[in-house]
Enzyme design. Structure first.
Site, PDB file in Angstrom:
ATOM      1  CG  LEU A 101      33.517  37.909  39.722  1.00  0.00           C
ATOM      2  CD1 LEU A 101      32.400  38.840  39.255  1.00  0.00           C
ATOM      3  CD2 LEU A 101      34.015  37.066  38.567  1.00  0.00           C
ATOM      4  CG  ASP A 102      40.550  38.634  39.095  1.00  0.00           C
ATOM      5  OD1 ASP A 102      40.602  37.781  39.995  1.00  0.00           O
ATOM      6  OD2 ASP A 102      40.908  38.439  37.925  1.00  0.00           O
ATOM      7  CE1 TYR A 103      39.728  47.328  44.440  1.00  0.00           C
ATOM      8  CE2 TYR A 103      40.913  47.940  42.439  1.00  0.00           C
ATOM      9  CZ  TYR A 103      40.287  48.296  43.623  1.00  0.00           C
ATOM     10  OH  TYR A 103      40.228  49.626  43.978  1.00  0.00           O
ATOM     11  CB  THR A 105      36.860  40.792  37.085  1.00  0.00           C
ATOM     12  OG1 THR A 105      38.155  40.498  36.582  1.00  0.00           O
ATOM     13  CG2 THR A 105      35.834  40.037  36.268  1.00  0.00           C
TER      14      THR A 105
END
Length: 243
Positions: A101-103, A105
């Site tokens: 998961l993105d930073y 998100t």
């Protein structure tokens, strides 16, 4: 007999790609001998060392984390940022995130030391659904949502069809909340999909992974998956159905 890089990945030491790199760099030994050939196969009786550390078979563990924003989905970070594994300080096993998961998100992220399990849940061919709630800038048009449903062209190719709905919107404020379900896992995929229809994501959260959800957890908290949940995930990946 299994390929060496596969055994290293399944042991949770590194991803398969990283394992291949370690082998090529001469940092892996089998029975005391440096091995650089990626096709090398090993058995359970072979002794494997990675960067001088003997590969030990660990008990397999499986965790569900409510990933907070501002953490990296990785084991380490060369920029010194907080990683998701920093939240598991008291876990003896060397675990790693299943996908990413993105930073910025938040939401549901699985972690394990079972490489085969991770592969089954992340490879697109197994089509495991992942559902996100996206707060976007602007109000998507019906045609824009249909484009996402059909699959939209991105710089790395057309996406698979997605399930998308707009759960609320405010035209005056110029914002909306959408729910989207995909089974791919490209880098920043959901953000890029909404940007492609002119409504960039302001805030993103993964609500569900297959049949799993975040019930009872707050950001930064985690729980161990039950044996039944692990079994059901395997069955889902293998058959496309929950047995």
């Amino acid at each position: 007999m299994e390929r060496l890089q596969k055994v290293i990945a399944y042991a949770g030491v590194a991803s398969r790609r990283k394992a291949e790199q370690l082998i090529v760099e001469g940092k892996v030994k089998v029975n005391g001998v440096v091995v650089r050939e990626l096709g090398t196969k090993v058995s359970n009786s072979d002794t494997i060392e990675v960067e001088g550390v003997k590969l030990e078979k660990e008990d397999k563990v499986y965790y569900l984390l409510y990933k907070p924003r501002g953490t990296i989905s990785a084991v380490t970070d060369d920029k010194g940022r907080k990683t998701v594994t920093d939240l598991f300080k008291h876990i003896p096993q060397r675990i790693f995130p299943v996908g990413r998961l993105d930073y910025d998100t938040s939401g549901l992220l699985l972690l394990t030391n079972d490489g085969e399990f991770s592969y089954m849940l992340t490879h697109p061919k197994f089509k495991i659904d992942k559902t996100y709630i996206a707060r976007v800038k602007g109000v998507p048009t019906i045609e824009g949502l249909k484009k996402l449903q059909r699959g939209i062209k991105l710089e790395d190719g057309k996406t698979a069809p997605a399930q998308v709905s707009m759960t609320s919107f405010d035209e005056t404020a110029g914002k909306a909340i959408c729910e989207i379900t995909i089974h791919e896992g490209r880098n920043r995929q959901v953000r890029r999909m909404f940007e492609a229809i002119g409504t960039p994501v302001v805030k993103l959260k993964r609500e569900r992974f297959a049949f799993l959800d975040l019930f009872g957890l707050t950001p930064g908290e985690y729980r161990e998956l039950t044996k039944h949940e692990v079994k059901q995930l395997r069955v889902l990946a293998e058959t496309g159905k929950i047995g």
